[in-house]
Design a protein around this motif. Structure first.
Motif, short mmCIF file in Angstrom:
data_model
loop_
_atom_site.label_atom_id
_atom_site.label_comp_id
_atom_site.label_asym_id
_atom_site.label_seq_id
_atom_site.Cartn_x
_atom_site.Cartn_y
_atom_site.Cartn_z
N GLU A 85 15.25 15.66 -44.05
CA GLU A 85 15.37 17.06 -43.63
C GLU A 85 14.51 17.35 -42.40
N GLN A 86 13.30 16.80 -42.36
CA GLN A 86 12.42 17.02 -41.21
C GLN A 86 13.01 16.39 -39.95
N ARG A 88 16.15 15.70 -39.39
CA ARG A 88 17.39 16.41 -39.06
C ARG A 88 17.09 17.72 -38.33
N ARG A 89 16.04 18.41 -38.73
CA ARG A 89 15.67 19.65 -38.05
C ARG A 89 15.19 19.41 -36.63
#
Length: 97
Positions: A85-86, A88-89
């Motif tokens: 998630e990190q 991807r952000r």
């Protein structure tokens, strides 16, 4: 960090998550210890067969170290999900550029 490196890392973590979830569904990989063992073997295989770009090798080494030092009750799926998630952000999509 270059965009292609970040894309490679996002792809790697996505593949690792999918592999772990498929293993949980189709194999007896449900306990935290079984997940750690599965992921350690999966990472060794990915590294030895060079399944990912060279940029990702650092991530494989880092993740193997985290799994080794995290203990048998470490939630490896949550670790993968958090890092995915990190990354991807941080990735810039063409619409944002």
């Amino acid at each position: 960090m270059r965009q292609t490196e970040l894309d490679g890392k996002v792809h790697f973590y996505c593949c690792a998550l999918l592999a772990l979830r498929f293993a949980g569904k189709y194999q007896a990989v449900r306990s935290p210890m079984a997940q750690t063992i599965f992921l350690t073997r999966w990472l060794s295989n990915a590294s030895s067969k060079r399944l990912f770009p060279r940029d990702v090798e650092q991530e494989i080494v880092w993740l193997r170290q985290r799994l080794r030092h995290g203990g048998p009750l470490m939630n490896s799926e949550q670790l993968l999900l958090t890092v995915y998630e990190q990354a991807r952000r941080l990735r810039v999509t063409p619409a944002q550029a």
